[in-house]
Scaffold this motif. Structure first.
Motif, mmCIF file in Angstrom:
data_model
loop_
_atom_site.group_PDB
_atom_site.id
_atom_site.type_symbol
_atom_site.label_atom_id
_atom_site.label_comp_id
_atom_site.label_asym_id
_atom_site.label_seq_id
_atom_site.Cartn_x
_atom_site.Cartn_y
_atom_site.Cartn_z
ATOM 1 N N PRO A 96 13.062 -18.496 6.903
ATOM 2 C CA PRO A 96 13.036 -17.231 6.151
ATOM 3 C C PRO A 96 12.296 -17.423 4.838
ATOM 4 C CG PRO A 96 15.234 -17.688 6.991
ATOM 5 C CD PRO A 96 14.426 -18.909 7.269
ATOM 6 N N ALA A 97 11.610 -16.380 4.395
ATOM 7 C CA ALA A 97 10.781 -16.465 3.195
ATOM 8 C C ALA A 97 11.600 -16.933 2.007
ATOM 9 C CB ALA A 97 10.140 -15.114 2.904
ATOM 10 N N ALA A 98 11.105 -17.952 1.301
ATOM 11 C CA ALA A 98 11.753 -18.450 0.086
ATOM 12 C C ALA A 98 11.253 -17.661 -1.111
ATOM 13 C CB ALA A 98 11.466 -19.935 -0.091
ATOM 14 N N ALA A 99 12.069 -17.599 -2.155
ATOM 15 C CA ALA A 99 11.743 -16.769 -3.311
ATOM 16 C C ALA A 99 10.571 -17.315 -4.104
ATOM 17 C CB ALA A 99 12.975 -16.632 -4.210
ATOM 18 N N ASP A 100 10.464 -18.636 -4.223
ATOM 19 C CA ASP A 100 9.399 -19.203 -5.042
ATOM 20 C C ASP A 100 9.177 -20.645 -4.613
ATOM 21 O OD1 ASP A 100 11.408 -20.818 -6.359
ATOM 22 O OD2 ASP A 100 11.900 -19.059 -7.555
ATOM 23 N N SER A 101 8.478 -21.408 -5.458
ATOM 24 C CA SER A 101 8.117 -22.778 -5.109
ATOM 25 C C SER A 101 9.244 -23.776 -5.338
ATOM 26 C CB SER A 101 6.891 -23.206 -5.929
ATOM 27 O OG SER A 101 7.149 -23.065 -7.310
ATOM 28 N N THR A 102 10.417 -23.306 -5.770
ATOM 29 C CA THR A 102 11.573 -24.189 -5.953
ATOM 30 C C THR A 102 12.076 -24.684 -4.598
ATOM 31 O OG1 THR A 102 12.211 -22.943 -7.922
ATOM 32 C CG2 THR A 102 13.871 -24.379 -6.945
ATOM 33 N N GLY A 113 5.233 -10.630 -12.571
ATOM 34 C CA GLY A 113 4.543 -10.736 -11.308
ATOM 35 C C GLY A 113 4.920 -9.643 -10.337
ATOM 36 N N SER A 114 3.988 -9.339 -9.459
ATOM 37 C CA SER A 114 4.231 -8.412 -8.362
ATOM 38 C C SER A 114 4.114 -9.208 -7.074
ATOM 39 C CB SER A 114 3.199 -7.272 -8.399
ATOM 40 O OG SER A 114 3.319 -6.447 -7.257
ATOM 41 N N ILE A 115 5.228 -9.332 -6.327
ATOM 42 C CA ILE A 115 5.278 -10.216 -5.166
ATOM 43 C C ILE A 115 5.517 -9.385 -3.901
ATOM 44 C CG2 ILE A 115 6.373 -12.243 -4.160
ATOM 45 C CD1 ILE A 115 7.399 -12.948 -6.953
ATOM 46 N N PRO A 116 4.513 -9.251 -3.029
ATOM 47 C CA PRO A 116 4.712 -8.523 -1.769
ATOM 48 C C PRO A 116 5.684 -9.271 -0.857
ATOM 49 C CG PRO A 116 2.380 -8.852 -2.257
ATOM 50 C CD PRO A 116 3.146 -9.738 -3.179
ATOM 51 N N PRO A 117 6.341 -8.585 0.058
ATOM 52 C CA PRO A 117 7.254 -9.250 1.000
ATOM 53 C C PRO A 117 6.546 -10.355 1.771
ATOM 54 C CG PRO A 117 7.506 -6.866 1.103
ATOM 55 C CD PRO A 117 6.301 -7.118 0.246
ATOM 56 N N GLY A 118 7.214 -11.499 1.890
ATOM 57 C CA GLY A 118 6.663 -12.607 2.658
ATOM 58 C C GLY A 118 5.676 -13.467 1.907
ATOM 59 N N GLU A 119 5.369 -13.125 0.652
ATOM 60 C CA GLU A 119 4.425 -13.915 -0.129
ATOM 61 C C GLU A 119 5.167 -14.707 -1.196
ATOM 62 O OE1 GLU A 119 1.306 -14.354 0.466
ATOM 63 O OE2 GLU A 119 1.228 -12.928 2.122
ATOM 64 N N GLY A 120 4.439 -15.628 -1.817
ATOM 65 C CA GLY A 120 5.005 -16.407 -2.908
ATOM 66 C C GLY A 120 4.716 -15.755 -4.245
ATOM 67 N N ILE A 145 -11.551 -26.978 -16.566
ATOM 68 C CA ILE A 145 -10.506 -27.999 -16.521
ATOM 69 C C ILE A 145 -9.141 -27.330 -16.606
ATOM 70 C CG2 ILE A 145 -9.555 -30.055 -17.625
ATOM 71 C CD1 ILE A 145 -12.302 -30.554 -18.832
ATOM 72 N N PRO A 146 -8.356 -27.350 -15.545
ATOM 73 C CA PRO A 146 -6.995 -26.782 -15.633
ATOM 74 C C PRO A 146 -6.082 -27.693 -16.430
ATOM 75 C CG PRO A 146 -7.374 -27.733 -13.469
ATOM 76 C CD PRO A 146 -8.671 -27.852 -14.202
ATOM 77 N N PHE A 147 -5.263 -27.098 -17.307
ATOM 78 C CA PHE A 147 -4.287 -27.857 -18.077
ATOM 79 C C PHE A 147 -2.940 -27.887 -17.370
ATOM 80 C CE2 PHE A 147 -6.640 -26.565 -22.195
ATOM 81 C CZ PHE A 147 -7.502 -27.633 -22.051
ATOM 82 N N ALA A 148 -2.474 -26.727 -16.946
ATOM 83 C CA ALA A 148 -1.154 -26.633 -16.324
ATOM 84 C C ALA A 148 -1.032 -25.280 -15.638
ATOM 85 C CB ALA A 148 -0.045 -26.795 -17.361
ATOM 86 N N ALA A 149 -0.102 -25.181 -14.683
ATOM 87 C CA ALA A 149 0.157 -23.927 -13.976
ATOM 88 C C ALA A 149 1.641 -23.843 -13.665
ATOM 89 C CB ALA A 149 -0.670 -23.844 -12.688
ATOM 90 N N LEU A 150 2.151 -22.612 -13.632
ATOM 91 C CA LEU A 150 3.560 -22.414 -13.296
ATOM 92 C C LEU A 150 3.739 -21.067 -12.594
ATOM 93 C CD1 LEU A 150 4.474 -20.307 -15.750
ATOM 94 C CD2 LEU A 150 4.531 -22.428 -17.036
ATOM 95 N N ALA A 151 4.798 -20.987 -11.801
ATOM 96 C CA ALA A 151 5.073 -19.775 -11.035
ATOM 97 C C ALA A 151 5.690 -18.714 -11.935
ATOM 98 C CB ALA A 151 6.004 -20.094 -9.871
ATOM 99 N N VAL A 152 5.219 -17.470 -11.788
ATOM 100 C CA VAL A 152 5.762 -16.337 -12.529
ATOM 101 C C VAL A 152 6.639 -15.555 -11.566
ATOM 102 C CG1 VAL A 152 5.206 -14.216 -13.781
ATOM 103 C CG2 VAL A 152 3.787 -16.260 -14.077
ATOM 104 N N THR A 153 7.946 -15.660 -11.720
ATOM 105 C CA THR A 153 8.872 -15.104 -10.738
ATOM 106 C C THR A 153 9.555 -13.824 -11.190
ATOM 107 O OG1 THR A 153 10.630 -16.513 -11.627
ATOM 108 C CG2 THR A 153 9.360 -17.394 -9.785
ATOM 109 N N ASN A 154 9.488 -13.492 -12.470
ATOM 110 C CA ASN A 154 10.176 -12.279 -12.932
ATOM 111 C C ASN A 154 9.357 -11.042 -12.574
ATOM 112 O OD1 ASN A 154 8.628 -13.752 -15.079
ATOM 113 N ND2 ASN A 154 8.663 -11.700 -15.986
ATOM 114 N N PRO A 155 10.012 -9.936 -12.196
ATOM 115 C CA PRO A 155 9.299 -8.735 -11.722
ATOM 116 C C PRO A 155 8.581 -8.005 -12.847
ATOM 117 C CG PRO A 155 11.650 -8.321 -11.866
ATOM 118 C CD PRO A 155 11.471 -9.778 -12.133
ATOM 119 N N ALA A 156 7.728 -7.066 -12.444
ATOM 120 C CA ALA A 156 6.873 -6.357 -13.397
ATOM 121 C C ALA A 156 7.678 -5.643 -14.472
ATOM 122 C CB ALA A 156 5.979 -5.371 -12.656
ATOM 123 N N GLY A 157 8.842 -5.145 -14.144
ATOM 124 C CA GLY A 157 9.632 -4.419 -15.127
ATOM 125 C C GLY A 157 10.373 -5.292 -16.106
ATOM 126 N N ALA A 158 10.298 -6.608 -15.939
ATOM 127 C CA ALA A 158 11.038 -7.521 -16.814
ATOM 128 C C ALA A 158 10.156 -8.710 -17.191
ATOM 129 C CB ALA A 158 12.305 -8.005 -16.117
#
Length: 818
Positions: free
Chosen positions: A609-615, A269-276, A294-307
């Motif tokens: 302050p901006a949180a890293a993800d939905s955790t 994922g590519s996450i701009p400052p202040g975004e989720g 019909i959505p089955f499931a969704a999850l947050a992608v938190t690892n950066p583009a280089g990894a």
């Protein structure tokens, strides 16, 4: 003793000439066999004990009079309970709730899937709405409809567990998305063209080909494709120009009859400052006359583009409600991957920005590779199948293996050792079924389904004698497991129960600690807190949390954002409670904390302050207007207000019933709500809410209850209907007044004073009554008052943590008797 007390203190308002609140207490003493009479006299007893009656303008009874009449009413209620339920403090036969049924079924059969939540309980009729919790035994009756509806989920679950015949052919596709190629422009109505990127992958066995097409706001990166959030299609100035961003995968096969659709996605994922973080969503998709999405499931992608990392979805075909006939008819299964991110903050277009430019930095989802396998099995036969049908070496034939399987399964399903006669009945059913069944596995499903439809599985059976007696070890195991895990006892609990040692204090203490440390307590936290605080209304209240003009001028995006923040607000008290339980923080922290537990969306809502993800994480620097635990959570305030303009009354009612656990009277049918009174009377509309309510109290029939309700709601006047800081109901220029009064006539001057006095031995008894009622699965009666009092005194005097409070409940006499 009762009649003289009523004559002296009650009949003036509740006698032959006047019946305030439609309550009449003269005449002969009822036999209390009818539930309505019992409830009425339990309420009278609580009103007298709590000091609400007689009213403060009337002479107060002496302490000796109070003690005598309360004992006398308690004695009559006890005799009634003995006649109707074998004694006070006992529950009737209790059916499992829908959630308990679903969780128990999954644990018995070992049904677990990556990123997919099985909800078998949704296939059952709704549970009854009790006066407190859904597990109230008095509301969980079994109707003929239940018996019929229990069959289908049991059969579906068994079909998903037990496989028959040879292993079906497996289709495997591996697609490197870096190899997608542009195929030119394709017109989309009268707007600018959309560039498609296509690719394909072959299954080595069948030589069939999976096709992939990336559509919409996509970009080739050299390592894969980049997907913008899917809401961009709904922004008016951008919808037609850039299309619907998604990756469409077409499998040229009919959907399998069994097994799991397994999708592994390598993504970053590519996450701009202040975004989720972007959200990777997998779903089923058909476009055309029979549109399916019909959505089955969704999850947050938190690892950066280089990894990049692997994200795995396991979709059990049996548990997905989808138009499978349509799939079979087309002999194609269309899967969709997209970026389901929803904005965290307001989005207002800057003046002068061209419509062709998307002016906000957005989280981008990068897809590098996709692997699909269907039907997927970790081994053959699958582990759940082998565990369910396993038999020891040396057990031959089919009848004896069936007996071994059924004995083991029935002992777990019925939560006790089953008799040879009970098992023999199911073995006979197997033998009759086996005559026409193709194989052992097919035949054994019938008696297993019968077990799952038996009252011994569907209900918590506690055999009672003429008087109260201790729970058996197996009954204690069941009560403990359904209290803290919302499911059937596991093997360790049943083994200790079978050994007869679970009732021993040291063993029980160790098991309680094990259960509380398990992540499975999340189900208890969610079930108890959501019902206790009435959080189910938050997602449905008609109060907008997001303004269309501040959300890209798109009503659709605003609605998506509104739903997302409401879900997070309803989840916040649950996560807060989980945090307190994990850390064993003092009970009073529930209403007197200097921190919040928030995710990225709530951090934006509260200005953290901006949180890293939905955790969800603890935020220790909460502003002053959020330092009240549950009392300053926007979701709790919204639940208390219910989107109602007369929020003070709703809020006071909420505090009285949910936090203090005191009875609230039923309003007369002909009372006009304050909002309607304001419309009918312009002069009334000019008054402040407090002045309107003062006029309301001038009506005697209203004042009986509203003298207790209304003064409790004022402390929340500093928040609007969505829980944001705002002096609700205050005309411009008018100073805010947060003062009010508790039912025991203790006054408070402002929010801080209210919070301090609520924490001072007022909150604890109400909370404990709620917790004990949930733990016991029944409505509390007068006989539980002494237990609650003892628990409250110990909790407050020793400043017990939440785990300590639960331990005291589990070791209480009420928890161990039936």
């Amino acid at each position: 003793m009762i009649q003289p007390f009523l004559q002296k203190h009650c009949l003036k308002c509740h006698g032959p000439e006047k019946q305030k609140g439609k309550l009449r207490l003269d005449g002969p003493w009822p036999d209390l066999r009818a539930e309505a009479d019992v409830l009425q006299w339990e309420k009278v007893r609580k009103q007298i004990a709590g000091g609400a009656m007689p009213p403060e303008e009337e002479p107060a009874p002496s302490a000796d009079e109070l003690a005598a009449v309360l004992d006398a009413i308690g004695g009559e209620l006890g005799r009634a309970a003995l006649l109707t339920r074998g004694g006070a403090g006992r529950r009737t036969l209790r059916r499992l709730t829908r959630n308990e049924y679903s969780h128990s079924l999954q644990d018995l059969l070992g049904l677990r899937f990556a990123e997919f939540e099985v909800k078998l309980g949704d296939r059952l009729p709704p549970d009854g709405l009790g006066r407190s919790f859904q597990n109230d035994a008095d509301t969980l009756a079994i109707q003929p409809l239940h018996l019929w509806r229990f069959v289908q989920p049991a059969e579906v679950a068994l079909d998903a567990t037990i496989v028959t015949g040879p292993k079906p052919p497996v289709y495997r596709y591996a697609l490197d998305l870096a190899g997608l190629r542009a195929v030119g422009d394709a017109p989309q109505k009268k707007t600018a063209p959309v560039i498609f990127h296509d690719g394909e992958a072959r299954d080595p066995g069948s030589k069939t080909t999976l096709t992939a097409r990336a559509v919409g706001v996509t970009k080739l990166t050299g390592q894969g494709i980049q997907l913008a959030p899917n809401y961009q299609r709904m922004v008016p100035t951008l919808a037609g120009r850039q299309g619907y961003p998604h990756l469409l995968l077409t499998l040229p096969i009919a959907v399998p009859e069994a097994g799991v659709l397994r999708v592994r996605v390598r993504a970053s994922g590519s996450i701009p400052p202040g975004e989720g973080a972007p959200r990777l969503q997998l779903g089923m998709y058909f476009h055309g006359t029979n549109h399916v999405d019909i959505p089955f499931a969704a999850l947050a992608v938190t690892n950066p583009a280089g990894a990049p990392a692997d994200y795995v979805f396991e979709v059990p075909i049996h548990f997905v409600d989808a138009p499978w006939d349509l799939v079979r008819g087309h002999r194609q299964l269309h899967l969709k991957l997209d970026n389901a991110y929803v904005p965290l903050r307001d989005r207002v277009r800057e003046p002068g920005v061209k419509s062709s430019v998307f002016p906000w930095p957005e989280p981008q989802l990068l897809l590098h590779a996709v692997e699909i396998e269907t039907p997927w099995f970790p081994s053959w036969p699958p582990p759940a199948h082998r565990a369910l049908l396993a038999v020891p070496d040396g057990v031959t034939g089919e009848t004896e293996p069936a007996r071994v399987v059924l004995q083991r399964f029935m002992d777990r399903a019925f939560r006790r050792p089953c008799t040879a006669e009970e098992v023999g009945q199911m073995v006979s059913l197997f033998e009759r079924t086996r005559r026409d069944a193709a194989d052992f596995a097919t035949a054994i499903k019938t008696p297993l389904a019968a077990v799952l439809c038996s009252p011994h599985f569907l209900t918590l059976v506690e055999k009672k004698g003429a008087t109260k007696e201790p729970l058996s070890p197996h009954e204690l195991a069941a009560r403990l497991a359904y209290f803290l895990w919302d499911t059937t006892p596991d093997d360790e609990l049943l083994q200790l129960a079978g050994a007869g040692t679970l009732n021993e204090n040291a063993v029980l203490a160790a098991q309680l600690e094990r259960l509380l440390k398990s992540p499975r307590t999340e189900k208890f936290c969610r079930s108890f807190v959501s019902q206790w605080l009435g959080l189910g209304v938050v997602e449905h209240i008609q109060v907008p949390f997001c303004d269309v003009k501040n959300t890209m001028d798109s009503r659709w995006v605003a609605e998506q954002r509104d739903r997302a923040i409401k879900r997070s607000l309803a989840d916040e008290p649950v996560r807060f409670f989980q945090h307190l339980l994990a850390q064993d923080l003092p009970l009073r922290t529930l209403i007197d904390s200097d921190f919040l537990v928030v995710n990225d969306r709530l951090a934006a809502f509260y200005g953290a302050p901006a949180a890293a993800d939905s955790t969800f994480r603890a935020w220790s620097e909460a502003p002053a207007n959020r330092r009240g635990g549950l009392l300053t959570m926007a979701g709790v305030i919204a639940a208390a207000s219910e989107g109602n303009a007369s929020a003070v009354v709703k809020r006071g009612n909420y505090v009285l019933s949910h936090l203090l656990d005191l009875d609230v009277g039923t309003p007369p049918a002909n009372v006009m709500p304050l909002a309607q009174q304001a419309k009918a009377n312009p002069g009334f509309a000019k008054l402040s809410v407090r002045e309107q309510l003062q006029q309301h109290l001038s009506v005697a029939t209203c004042a009986v209850c509203h003298n207790r309700i209304d003064p409790l709601g004022y402390f929340w006047d500093g928040y609007d209907l969505s829980g944001r800081p705002d002096f609700f109901g205050r005309p411009p220029g008018q100073p805010v007044n947060l003062s009010g009064r508790f039912p025991d006539r203790t006054t408070f001057s402002d929010f801080t004073d209210f919070r301090a006095k609520l924490a001072d031995r007022r909150f604890t008894p109400g909370f404990l009554r709620k917790l004990l009622a949930y733990a016991l699965g029944r409505r509390l009666d007068y006989s539980d008052d002494a237990v609650v009092k003892q628990l409250a005194e110990k909790t407050d005097s020793e400043n017990l943590g939440l785990r300590g409070v639960i331990r005291e409940v589990v070791f209480s006499e009420a928890f161990h008797t039936k």
